[in-house]
Enzyme design. Structure first.
Site, PDB file in Angstrom:
ATOM      1  N   TYR A 165      43.806  20.076  42.366  1.00  0.00           N
ATOM      2  CA  TYR A 165      45.003  21.089  42.624  1.00  0.00           C
ATOM      3  C   TYR A 165      45.668  20.894  41.216  1.00  0.00           C
ATOM      4  O   TYR A 165      46.152  20.032  40.956  1.00  0.00           O
ATOM      5  CB  TYR A 165      45.838  21.125  43.689  1.00  0.00           C
ATOM      6  CG  TYR A 165      45.929  21.975  44.514  1.00  0.00           C
ATOM      7  CD1 TYR A 165      46.202  23.382  44.122  1.00  0.00           C
ATOM      8  CD2 TYR A 165      45.194  22.221  45.814  1.00  0.00           C
ATOM      9  CE1 TYR A 165      46.145  24.533  44.851  1.00  0.00           C
ATOM     10  CE2 TYR A 165      45.018  23.169  46.394  1.00  0.00           C
ATOM     11  CZ  TYR A 165      45.394  24.439  46.313  1.00  0.00           C
ATOM     12  OH  TYR A 165      45.330  25.472  47.019  1.00  0.00           O
TER      13      TYR A 165
ATOM     14  N   GLU B 181      47.859  23.992  39.972  1.00  0.00           N
ATOM     15  CA  GLU B 181      48.906  25.207  39.857  1.00  0.00           C
ATOM     16  C   GLU B 181      49.845  24.882  38.614  1.00  0.00           C
ATOM     17  O   GLU B 181      50.265  23.940  38.347  1.00  0.00           O
ATOM     18  CB  GLU B 181      49.795  25.402  40.885  1.00  0.00           C
ATOM     19  CG  GLU B 181      48.971  26.061  42.293  1.00  0.00           C
ATOM     20  CD  GLU B 181      49.774  26.196  43.308  1.00  0.00           C
ATOM     21  OE1 GLU B 181      51.027  25.670  43.416  1.00  0.00           O
ATOM     22  OE2 GLU B 181      48.996  26.794  44.384  1.00  0.00           O
TER      23      GLU B 181
ATOM     24  N   ASP C 162      37.841  46.291  28.770  1.00  0.00           N
ATOM     25  CA  ASP C 162      37.110  45.400  29.851  1.00  0.00           C
ATOM     26  C   ASP C 162      35.905  44.948  29.242  1.00  0.00           C
ATOM     27  O   ASP C 162      34.926  45.988  29.263  1.00  0.00           O
ATOM     28  CB  ASP C 162      37.303  46.111  31.266  1.00  0.00           C
ATOM     29  CG  ASP C 162      36.408  45.379  32.395  1.00  0.00           C
ATOM     30  OD1 ASP C 162      35.775  44.233  31.727  1.00  0.00           O
ATOM     31  OD2 ASP C 162      36.590  45.711  33.462  1.00  0.00           O
TER      32      ASP C 162
ATOM     33  N   THR D 171      34.356  39.066  32.498  1.00  0.00           N
ATOM     34  CA  THR D 171      33.569  37.929  33.201  1.00  0.00           C
ATOM     35  C   THR D 171      33.162  36.856  32.375  1.00  0.00           C
ATOM     36  O   THR D 171      33.135  37.317  31.330  1.00  0.00           O
ATOM     37  CB  THR D 171      32.268  38.648  34.048  1.00  0.00           C
ATOM     38  OG1 THR D 171      31.693  39.058  33.173  1.00  0.00           O
ATOM     39  CG2 THR D 171      32.847  39.875  35.013  1.00  0.00           C
TER      40      THR D 171
ATOM     41  N   LYS E 236      28.040  37.071  32.749  1.00  0.00           N
ATOM     42  CA  LYS E 236      27.080  38.136  32.310  1.00  0.00           C
ATOM     43  C   LYS E 236      26.484  37.874  30.993  1.00  0.00           C
ATOM     44  O   LYS E 236      26.110  36.664  31.120  1.00  0.00           O
ATOM     45  CB  LYS E 236      27.952  39.428  32.352  1.00  0.00           C
ATOM     46  CG  LYS E 236      28.383  39.831  34.001  1.00  0.00           C
ATOM     47  CD  LYS E 236      28.843  41.399  34.032  1.00  0.00           C
ATOM     48  CE  LYS E 236      29.563  41.580  35.389  1.00  0.00           C
ATOM     49  NZ  LYS E 236      30.236  42.779  35.537  1.00  0.00           N
TER      50      LYS E 236
ATOM     51  N   ARG F   8      30.656  31.895  37.232  1.00  0.00           N
ATOM     52  CA  ARG F   8      31.189  33.151  37.616  1.00  0.00           C
ATOM     53  C   ARG F   8      32.580  32.822  37.341  1.00  0.00           C
ATOM     54  O   ARG F   8      33.117  32.071  37.956  1.00  0.00           O
ATOM     55  CB  ARG F   8      31.035  33.312  38.991  1.00  0.00           C
ATOM     56  CG  ARG F   8      29.283  33.325  39.535  1.00  0.00           C
ATOM     57  CD  ARG F   8      29.016  33.853  40.900  1.00  0.00           C
ATOM     58  NE  ARG F   8      29.072  35.270  40.763  1.00  0.00           N
ATOM     59  CZ  ARG F   8      28.242  36.098  40.218  1.00  0.00           C
ATOM     60  NH1 ARG F   8      27.066  35.341  39.910  1.00  0.00           N
ATOM     61  NH2 ARG F   8      28.201  37.206  40.184  1.00  0.00           N
TER      62      ARG F   8
HETATM   63  C1  LIG Z   1      31.057  42.933  36.523  1.00  0.00           C
HETATM   64  C2  LIG Z   1      32.417  43.848  36.078  1.00  0.00           C
HETATM   65  C3  LIG Z   1      33.726  43.510  36.411  1.00  0.00           C
HETATM   66  C4  LIG Z   1      34.098  42.553  37.747  1.00  0.00           C
HETATM   67  O1  LIG Z   1      33.618  41.256  37.677  1.00  0.00           O
HETATM   68  P1  LIG Z   1      33.413  40.423  38.931  1.00  0.00           P
HETATM   69  O2  LIG Z   1      33.352  39.056  38.355  1.00  0.00           O
HETATM   70  O3  LIG Z   1      32.151  40.994  39.819  1.00  0.00           O
HETATM   71  O4  LIG Z   1      34.722  40.733  39.692  1.00  0.00           O
HETATM   72  C5  LIG Z   1      34.643  44.185  35.825  1.00  0.00           C
HETATM   73  N1  LIG Z   1      34.663  45.055  35.022  1.00  0.00           N
HETATM   74  C6  LIG Z   1      33.390  45.372  34.574  1.00  0.00           C
HETATM   75  C7  LIG Z   1      33.128  46.456  33.442  1.00  0.00           C
HETATM   76  C8  LIG Z   1      32.337  44.906  35.091  1.00  0.00           C
HETATM   77  O5  LIG Z   1      30.829  45.162  34.563  1.00  0.00           O
END
Ligand SMILES: *Cc1c(COP(=O)(O)O)cnc(C)c1O
Length: 422
Positions: A59, A61, A205, A231, A234, A240
């Protein structure tokens, strides 16, 4: 699988055979599939090792040097490493590595920059955006007044003129750039110019393209964006998880929006794996990987186009291509399931102005991050394109399916899977 993994799995088989068997089957599925899901990748053995390690038990925090629990000296080390490496990788002033996922990162970014009910511009889900960019089924579309922009009907690329008009009309507090199903370069300077005209903050994003940006295969959102979310699983090929980068000015707001506002204890094992992932992405061979992802995707797209398929936006500059399968007289759903039956894993996807519902769709989204991680190159891209065309033009022909399935099995056997075989 090596010896120590086999013995770990043996232990699990003894204690919990049901779970162990599913793990073993998933291992095989990943090994013998051609993974073309644009948001998936294979994390390295080092990333998986860090993620499955003892930091799971801690933990922590708070933030490094100011935690609410004792015993944090070693988790502080990995969180500081993750932050420093991400700063170096993206050239960001401030980094928060605690967001549990991309969606959590976006939630925290909104909490840091907006009050409920304020106006935001985001790209519509059915035009290539993400759920968290204002969809009505998401917290985002319910908490804030999202105005949705999209792509031009003709070019199928982001309609910057429409974006500018909407910004002038609605005077948003924040403009969100970034997509989940868009195959062209995003013009960050143009987004920033529009944001500046109306006094909005710019959020990028980069969830899908973070690895391409890290490897220099897509222009960077810095210094244009005030806040960037991502993220790590990807194209970045990590565990993850989520990531937020921002200006020094927004640093405190972002940190408190993550903890304590929207999350509790950080996943320190995942943060350790993020540090490993950023370390890998800083190496020169990651830039080669990123540019190979793009050249593989462009070749795959070209082969499909030459075989008569229609590419949305006319092609690709990045890791994914969106294919309109309606010229073949089939739907995205049919295409996805026919390909899956031979071990080619992709997903149906709406195309811009798609007349078909989301569970059916007219499109298929194909991405090259995962197969490029296995070392596939031009010869394999041509082969994969041939398989896709064979399957989609011979729907319901079991002989063709059997033949392609055998070839898929033979090819995947030749390419080791990072994290499983190496
Ligand atoms: C995949 C994705 C997310 C969210 O990611 P998670 O880890 O699945 O919550 C947010 N924004 C975009 C543009 C994405 O492609």
């Amino acid at each position: 699988m090596n010896k120590s993994e086999q013995s770990a799995l043996d232990l699990l088989f003894q204690q919990d055979p049901e779970v162990a068997q599913a793990l073993q089957q998933e291992d095989d599925r990943q090994r013998y599939s051609v993974v073309l899901i644009a948001s998936e990748n294979y994390a390295s053995k080092a990333v998986l090792q860090a993620q499955s390690g003892v930091m799971n038990n801690k933990y922590a925090e708070g933030y490094p040097g100011r935690r609410y629990y004792g015993g944090c000296q070693y988790v502080d080390v990995v969180e500081r490493l993750a932050i420093q490496r991400a700063q170096q990788l993206f050239g960001a002033e401030h980094v928060n590595v605690q967001a549990h996922s991309g969606s959590q990162a976006n939630m925290a970014a909104y909490f840091a920059t907006l009050k409920p009910g304020e106006t935001v511009l985001g790209m519509a889900l059915d035009q290539g955006g993400h759920l968290t960019h204002g969809a009505t089924v998401s917290f985002s579309g319910n908490t804030y007044k999202f105005v949705q922009y999209g792509v031009d009907r003709q070019t199928e690329t982001i309609d910057y003129d429409q974006l500018e008009r909407l910004a002038q009309e609605h005077r948003p507090k924040l403009i969100v750039a970034g997509c989940s199903a868009y195959s062209r370069i995003i013009d960050f300077p143009r987004f920033r110019a529009i944001a500046d005209q109306v006094g909005a903050l710019l959020m990028v994003d980069m969830a899908h393209i973070a690895g391409l940006i890290a490897g220099g295969a897509h222009p960077s959102p810095f210094p244009h964006a005030h806040i960037v979310t991502s993220t790590t699983q990807k194209t970045l090929r990590g565990p993850r998880g989520g990531l937020i980068l921002c200006t020094e000015e927004l640093a405190r707001k972002v940190d408190s929006a993550v903890f304590p506002y929207s999350q509790g204890g950080p996943f320190m094992h995942v943060i350790a794996a993020k540090a490993v992932c950023f370390g890998e992405a800083l190496r020169p061979d990651f830039a080669r990987y990123a540019s190979q992802v793009v050249s593989n995707c462009q070749l795959l797209a070209q082969e499909l186009s030459e075989a008569g398929l229609r590419l949305v936006a006319g092609g690709t500059d990045n890791h994914l291509v969106l294919v309109d399968v309606t010229p073949l007289g089939i739907t995205g759903r049919d295409a996805e399931s026919a390909l899956e039956s031979v071990g080619i894993i992709a997903n149906k996807n709406a195309i811009p102005y798609d007349p078909k519902p989301p569970r059916v769709t007219s499109g298929l989204r194909l991405g090259t991050p995962a197969i490029t991680s296995r070392g596939c190159g031009p010869a394999e891209m041509r082969q994969v394109a041939r398989w896709i065309v064979q399957i989609l033009t011979n729907m319901g022909n079991d002989q063709v399916k059997q033949q392609v399935a055998q070839e898929v099995r033979a090819m995947t056997s030749r390419f080791p899977v990072p994290g499983i075989d190496q």
